[in-house]
Design a protein around this motif. Structure first.
Motif, PDB file in Angstrom:
ATOM      1  N   UNK A  40      39.009  37.872  42.584  1.00  0.00           N
ATOM      2  CA  UNK A  40      38.886  38.927  41.579  1.00  0.00           C
ATOM      3  C   UNK A  40      38.838  40.298  42.238  1.00  0.00           C
ATOM      4  N   UNK A  41      38.021  40.440  43.279  1.00  0.00           N
ATOM      5  CA  UNK A  41      37.902  41.750  43.926  1.00  0.00           C
ATOM      6  C   UNK A  41      39.204  42.155  44.615  1.00  0.00           C
ATOM      7  N   UNK A  42      39.956  41.197  45.152  1.00  0.00           N
ATOM      8  CA  UNK A  42      41.239  41.519  45.780  1.00  0.00           C
ATOM      9  C   UNK A  42      42.271  41.981  44.749  1.00  0.00           C
ATOM     10  N   UNK A  43      42.292  41.336  43.585  1.00  0.00           N
ATOM     11  CA  UNK A  43      43.204  41.759  42.520  1.00  0.00           C
ATOM     12  C   UNK A  43      42.847  43.173  42.067  1.00  0.00           C
ATOM     13  N   UNK A  44      41.562  43.425  41.884  1.00  0.00           N
ATOM     14  CA  UNK A  44      41.113  44.749  41.441  1.00  0.00           C
ATOM     15  C   UNK A  44      41.455  45.809  42.482  1.00  0.00           C
ATOM     16  N   UNK A  45      41.212  45.506  43.751  1.00  0.00           N
ATOM     17  CA  UNK A  45      41.497  46.464  44.817  1.00  0.00           C
ATOM     18  C   UNK A  45      42.995  46.777  44.865  1.00  0.00           C
ATOM     19  N   UNK A  46      43.837  45.740  44.791  1.00  0.00           N
ATOM     20  CA  UNK A  46      45.288  45.945  44.845  1.00  0.00           C
ATOM     21  C   UNK A  46      45.757  46.762  43.637  1.00  0.00           C
ATOM     22  N   UNK A  47      45.343  46.368  42.445  1.00  0.00           N
ATOM     23  CA  UNK A  47      45.800  47.044  41.231  1.00  0.00           C
ATOM     24  C   UNK A  47      45.305  48.491  41.183  1.00  0.00           C
ATOM     25  N   UNK A  48      44.083  48.736  41.611  1.00  0.00           N
ATOM     26  CA  UNK A  48      43.545  50.094  41.647  1.00  0.00           C
ATOM     27  C   UNK A  48      44.329  50.940  42.635  1.00  0.00           C
ATOM     28  N   UNK A  49      44.616  50.367  43.798  1.00  0.00           N
ATOM     29  CA  UNK A  49      45.393  51.072  44.817  1.00  0.00           C
ATOM     30  C   UNK A  49      46.766  51.469  44.282  1.00  0.00           C
ATOM     31  N   UNK A  50      47.364  50.625  43.473  1.00  0.00           N
ATOM     32  CA  UNK A  50      48.689  50.909  42.923  1.00  0.00           C
ATOM     33  C   UNK A  50      48.629  51.844  41.710  1.00  0.00           C
ATOM     34  N   UNK A  51      47.425  52.101  41.182  1.00  0.00           N
ATOM     35  CA  UNK A  51      47.294  52.975  40.024  1.00  0.00           C
ATOM     36  C   UNK A  51      47.481  52.255  38.701  1.00  0.00           C
ATOM     37  N   UNK A  52      47.369  50.936  38.697  1.00  0.00           N
ATOM     38  CA  UNK A  52      47.533  50.157  37.476  1.00  0.00           C
ATOM     39  C   UNK A  52      46.230  50.179  36.663  1.00  0.00           C
ATOM     40  N   UNK A  53      46.344  50.005  35.363  1.00  0.00           N
ATOM     41  CA  UNK A  53      45.167  49.900  34.492  1.00  0.00           C
ATOM     42  C   UNK A  53      44.633  48.481  34.533  1.00  0.00           C
ATOM     43  N   UNK A  54      43.306  48.378  34.398  1.00  0.00           N
ATOM     44  CA  UNK A  54      42.651  47.067  34.488  1.00  0.00           C
ATOM     45  C   UNK A  54      41.727  46.830  33.311  1.00  0.00           C
ATOM     46  N   UNK A  55      41.633  45.570  32.936  1.00  0.00           N
ATOM     47  CA  UNK A  55      40.631  45.102  31.980  1.00  0.00           C
ATOM     48  C   UNK A  55      40.318  43.677  32.402  1.00  0.00           C
ATOM     49  N   UNK A  56      39.051  43.306  32.437  1.00  0.00           N
ATOM     50  CA  UNK A  56      38.734  41.985  32.975  1.00  0.00           C
ATOM     51  C   UNK A  56      37.705  41.245  32.134  1.00  0.00           C
ATOM     52  N   UNK A  57      37.829  39.923  32.174  1.00  0.00           N
ATOM     53  CA  UNK A  57      36.886  39.018  31.513  1.00  0.00           C
ATOM     54  C   UNK A  57      36.464  37.955  32.509  1.00  0.00           C
ATOM     55  N   UNK A  58      35.223  37.519  32.365  1.00  0.00           N
ATOM     56  CA  UNK A  58      34.731  36.433  33.218  1.00  0.00           C
ATOM     57  C   UNK A  58      34.496  35.223  32.334  1.00  0.00           C
ATOM     58  N   UNK A  59      35.064  34.104  32.737  1.00  0.00           N
ATOM     59  CA  UNK A  59      34.878  32.836  32.045  1.00  0.00           C
ATOM     60  C   UNK A  59      34.216  31.879  33.019  1.00  0.00           C
ATOM     61  N   UNK A  60      33.830  30.741  32.538  1.00  0.00           N
ATOM     62  CA  UNK A  60      33.227  29.755  33.426  1.00  0.00           C
ATOM     63  C   UNK A  60      34.265  29.272  34.438  1.00  0.00           C
ATOM     64  N   UNK A  61      33.979  29.409  35.718  1.00  0.00           N
ATOM     65  CA  UNK A  61      34.826  28.977  36.835  1.00  0.00           C
ATOM     66  C   UNK A  61      36.126  29.758  37.001  1.00  0.00           C
ATOM     67  N   UNK A  62      36.285  30.883  36.299  1.00  0.00           N
ATOM     68  CA  UNK A  62      37.492  31.686  36.522  1.00  0.00           C
ATOM     69  C   UNK A  62      37.292  33.111  36.020  1.00  0.00           C
ATOM     70  N   UNK A  63      38.146  33.984  36.514  1.00  0.00           N
ATOM     71  CA  UNK A  63      38.164  35.392  36.112  1.00  0.00           C
ATOM     72  C   UNK A  63      39.557  35.706  35.608  1.00  0.00           C
ATOM     73  N   UNK A  64      39.633  36.434  34.499  1.00  0.00           N
ATOM     74  CA  UNK A  64      40.915  36.894  33.958  1.00  0.00           C
ATOM     75  C   UNK A  64      40.950  38.409  34.059  1.00  0.00           C
TER      76      UNK A  64
END
Length: 190
Positions: A40-64
């Motif tokens: 999750x943190x790697x996806x956020x770091x990459x997307x933030x670095x690229x300037x993409x917008x993010x929205x996230x949800x946490x589910x049991x055993x996974x992150x969207x």
């Protein structure tokens, strides 16, 4: 909306999957599913670095993570020239096997970067990474094929008796390597 299921993938594979999709479209969005906090943190770091917008949800055993790419959001980075000085055949001073794994992962990850070094200079035991049995050799060859200059110290090659093993790059003396390092705006030492 595209769903990219990256559960169980290594961090490099997660980034490869995201890059592959977003490089193939002009604008759009995708849901990235990962199974770990590190993913999750790697996806956020990459997307933030690229300037993409993010929205996230946490589910049991996974992150969207919803990632949205819009052309006007792309971050423009300042151009600079950097070089890498590789003076050892492993990273760190602890466990030898771990150090060899880390240096291999470093060159694999470096191949995934958009900004590559202008040159990589190999000295001391770092020249061992260019031996035919090295786990790093193919990653380094890929960088060379992408236009990164590979400079290999002649004295180090002779010391380790590896001169005959070199199949790409430029064998260079220390004087020329010092001049190259001085011209670099930033020098990263491994």
């Amino acid at each position: 909306m595209k769903e990219i299921d990256c559960r169980g993938f290594s961090y490099l594979r997660i980034i490869r999957e995201i890059k592959k999709y977003f490089n193939s479209i002009g604008e759009g969005e995708a849901i990235i599913i990962v199974s770990s906090e590190l993913g999750r943190s790697n996806v956020i770091r990459y997307a933030t670095h690229k300037g993409y917008r993010l929205d996230q949800d946490e589910e049991e055993n996974s992150f969207s993570i919803k990632v949205e790419k819009r052309g006007c959001l792309e971050v423009i980075e300042e151009e600079y020239i950097f070089s890498i000085l590789v003076a050892c055949d492993k990273i760190g001073g602890g466990d030898e096997t771990l150090g060899e794994i880390l240096i291999s992962e470093y060159f694999e990850a470096l191949n995934e970067c958009e900004k590559l070094p202008k040159e990589i200079l190999f000295i001391s035991s770092g020249v061992k990474l260019l031996h035919k049995d090295s786990n790093c050799l193919e990653h380094i060859r890929m960088l060379y094929q992408k236009g990164v200059a590979i400079l290999i110290n002649d004295t180090s090659l002779d010391y380790y008796n590896l001169r005959e093993n070199i199949t790409f790059g430029e064998i260079s003396n220390m004087y020329d390597m010092v001049i190259t390092m001085k011209k670099s705006e930033k020098l990263v030492k491994l």
